[in-house]
Design a protein around this motif. Structure first.
Motif, PDB file in Angstrom:
ATOM      1  N   GLU A   1       0.974  -1.058  -0.644  1.00 15.99           N
ATOM      2  CA  GLU A   1       0.344   0.279   0.042  1.00 15.99           C
ATOM      3  C   GLU A   1       1.083   0.965   0.468  1.00 15.99           C
ATOM      4  N   LEU A   2       1.430   1.506   0.711  1.00 20.78           N
ATOM      5  CA  LEU A   2       2.539   2.011   0.817  1.00 20.78           C
ATOM      6  C   LEU A   2       3.433   2.402  -0.275  1.00 20.78           C
ATOM      7  N   ALA A   3       3.424   1.659  -1.413  1.00 21.24           N
ATOM      8  CA  ALA A   3       4.356   1.600  -2.491  1.00 21.24           C
ATOM      9  C   ALA A   3       3.745   2.127  -3.369  1.00 21.24           C
ATOM     10  N   VAL A   4       1.996   1.462  -4.233  1.00 21.80           N
ATOM     11  CA  VAL A   4       1.044   2.620  -4.938  1.00 21.80           C
ATOM     12  C   VAL A   4       0.940   3.892  -4.002  1.00 21.80           C
TER      13      VAL A   4
ATOM     14  N   GLU B   1      10.719   9.101  -3.816  1.00 22.05           N
ATOM     15  CA  GLU B   1      11.475  10.314  -3.291  1.00 22.05           C
ATOM     16  C   GLU B   1      10.488  11.125  -2.134  1.00 22.05           C
ATOM     17  N   GLU B   2      10.612  10.798  -0.845  1.00 22.86           N
ATOM     18  CA  GLU B   2       9.303  11.232   0.378  1.00 22.86           C
ATOM     19  C   GLU B   2       9.475  12.797   1.414  1.00 22.86           C
ATOM     20  N   THR B   3       9.074  12.311   1.633  1.00 21.70           N
ATOM     21  CA  THR B   3       9.171  14.763   2.386  1.00 21.70           C
ATOM     22  C   THR B   3       9.099  13.913   3.699  1.00 21.70           C
ATOM     23  N   PRO B   4      10.057  15.321   4.297  1.00 27.59           N
ATOM     24  CA  PRO B   4      10.943  14.627   6.001  1.00 27.59           C
ATOM     25  C   PRO B   4       9.789  14.139   6.885  1.00 27.59           C
ATOM     26  N   ALA B   5       9.608  13.460   8.073  1.00 26.12           N
ATOM     27  CA  ALA B   5       8.308  13.532   8.365  1.00 26.12           C
ATOM     28  C   ALA B   5       9.192  14.889   9.517  1.00 26.12           C
ATOM     29  N   VAL B   6       9.938  14.729   9.809  1.00 24.84           N
ATOM     30  CA  VAL B   6      10.470  15.931  10.940  1.00 24.84           C
ATOM     31  C   VAL B   6      11.523  17.291   9.770  1.00 24.84           C
ATOM     32  N   TRP B   7      11.036  17.940  10.448  1.00 24.70           N
ATOM     33  CA  TRP B   7      12.187  19.241   9.150  1.00 24.70           C
ATOM     34  C   TRP B   7      12.313  20.497  10.062  1.00 24.70           C
ATOM     35  N   GLY B   8      13.482  20.632  10.543  1.00 27.83           N
ATOM     36  CA  GLY B   8      13.607  22.771  11.524  1.00 27.83           C
ATOM     37  C   GLY B   8      15.183  22.597  11.394  1.00 27.83           C
ATOM     38  N   PRO B   9      14.990  23.935  12.135  1.00 29.17           N
ATOM     39  CA  PRO B   9      16.622  24.352  12.262  1.00 29.17           C
ATOM     40  C   PRO B   9      17.467  23.341  13.219  1.00 29.17           C
ATOM     41  N   LYS B  10      18.717  23.261  12.545  1.00 25.85           N
ATOM     42  CA  LYS B  10      19.463  22.420  13.510  1.00 25.85           C
ATOM     43  C   LYS B  10      20.143  23.462  14.410  1.00 25.85           C
TER      44      LYS B  10
END
Length: 107
Positions: A8-11, A50-59
């Motif tokens: 399902e994830l692949a689809v 291609e995936e979007t990050p689960a979490v994104w923020g400043p270093k």
């Protein structure tokens, strides 16, 4: 069950048609744990996912724009949203940040 979820994830993520064979499978190895194993020869440079990050923020080592990720070296040029107080590198980044659609910010 795990195989069904992977299909399902692949689809959903890869845009494959149901029944199409993905270029890799999710497998468990005693040696290296869970991972993706190629099911066919994958060409150098071929994008297979291609995936979007689960979490994104400043270093932790410095500030960056919360929209584009540009490192903010000159803190005097930082633009703050007047409603949510998040920091950005420019007015265009501030105007396009996704939080503007949330209830707490209507920039």
């Amino acid at each position: 069950m795990e195989e069904l979820l992977f299909r399902e994830l692949a689809v959903l993520k890869l845009g494959l048609k149901r029944g199409a064979k993905p270029p890799f499978l999710l497998r468990y190895s005693e040696e290296s744990g869970r991972g993706l194993i190629a099911t066919r020869r994958i060409k150098t440079g071929e994008v297979i996912m291609e995936e979007t990050p689960a979490v994104w923020g400043p270093k932790a080592d410095g500030a960056c724009c919360l929209e584009c990720g540009l490192q903010l070296k000159d803190l005097s040029a930082v633009v703050f949203c007047n409603l949510c107080n998040l920091h950005f590198c420019s007015n265009p980044c501030c105007a396009s940040h996704p939080v503007k659609n949330a209830r707490r910010c209507k920039n």
